[in-house]
Design an enzyme around this catalytic site. Structure first.
Site, PDB file in Angstrom:
ATOM      1  N   HIS A   1      -0.343  -3.958   2.429  1.00 54.38           N
ATOM      2  CA  HIS A   1       0.047  -2.655   3.039  1.00 54.38           C
ATOM      3  C   HIS A   1      -1.071  -1.385   3.130  1.00 54.38           C
ATOM      4  O   HIS A   1      -2.007  -1.690   2.251  1.00 54.38           O
ATOM      5  CB  HIS A   1       1.346  -2.258   1.988  1.00 54.38           C
ATOM      6  CG  HIS A   1       1.030  -1.889   0.715  1.00 54.38           C
ATOM      7  ND1 HIS A   1       0.829  -3.084  -0.108  1.00 54.38           N
ATOM      8  CD2 HIS A   1       0.569  -0.781  -0.094  1.00 54.38           C
ATOM      9  CE1 HIS A   1       0.641  -2.665  -1.419  1.00 54.38           C
ATOM     10  NE2 HIS A   1       0.445  -1.248  -1.340  1.00 54.38           N
ATOM     11  N   ALA A   2      -0.725  -0.635   3.826  1.00 45.39           N
ATOM     12  CA  ALA A   2      -1.750   0.636   4.079  1.00 45.39           C
ATOM     13  C   ALA A   2      -1.084   1.610   4.882  1.00 45.39           C
ATOM     14  O   ALA A   2      -0.247   1.348   5.661  1.00 45.39           O
ATOM     15  CB  ALA A   2      -2.785   0.091   4.847  1.00 45.39           C
TER      16      ALA A   2
END
Length: 151
Positions: free
Chosen positions: A66-67
């Site tokens: 995730h980012a």
């Protein structure tokens, strides 16, 4: 949210790579094809930077890259099933389910809400099994839309 978190077009049922970078890139490409990621290379760099901070593998065969990124236009989730498994650094081994969370750079609250809601469901074996056994991408998207409540 005006856009659904996930659609059938952001689900890959049979990814065959055992390389984390390749699997992540395939999921990013699904998001980019839907106009949710404006620069696939830039977002991939942001995901790699996040992965370098701490592994995103979870027990139960889960990869959770995730980012937050300036290259993401709308909070999104892509899902990949990897029958052969891919190493995301979980203590119990390779991930057979990979959930890629993408949030706009300023979307701290969105990012954390999605991550928390998804993590709450992933601890339940029945949820993981329903994703693994889903017949198609539409079913996966429907299960996640129903089960992962972010509001």
């Amino acid at each position: 949210m005006s856009h659904p978190l996930i659609t059938a077009d952001m689900v890959a049922l049979d990814l065959t790579s055992d390389d984390r970078e390749t699997v992540t890139r395939q999921l990013i490409d699904l998001m980019a094809a839907q106009g949710r990621v404006t620069d696939a290379e830039g977002f991939h760099a942001d995901v790699r930077a996040r992965e370098a901070q701490m592994a995103t593998g979870m027990p139960g065969g889960i990869g959770l890259p995730h980012a937050r990124s300036e290259h993401v236009s709308v909070p999104s989730l892509a899902v990949g099933r990897v029958p052969g498994g891919v190493d995301f650094g979980a203590p119990d081994g390779p991930a057979t389910l990979v959930f890629l969370i993408a949030a706009p750079a300023g979307g701290d609250a969105d990012h954390l809400k999605i991550l928390a809601a998804l993590a709450r469901r992933l601890v339940h074996e029945s949820f993981r099994t329903s994703i693994l056994e889903a017949a198609d991408g539409g079913t996966v998207a429907e299960i996640i839309t129903r089960e992962v409540v972010t509001s």
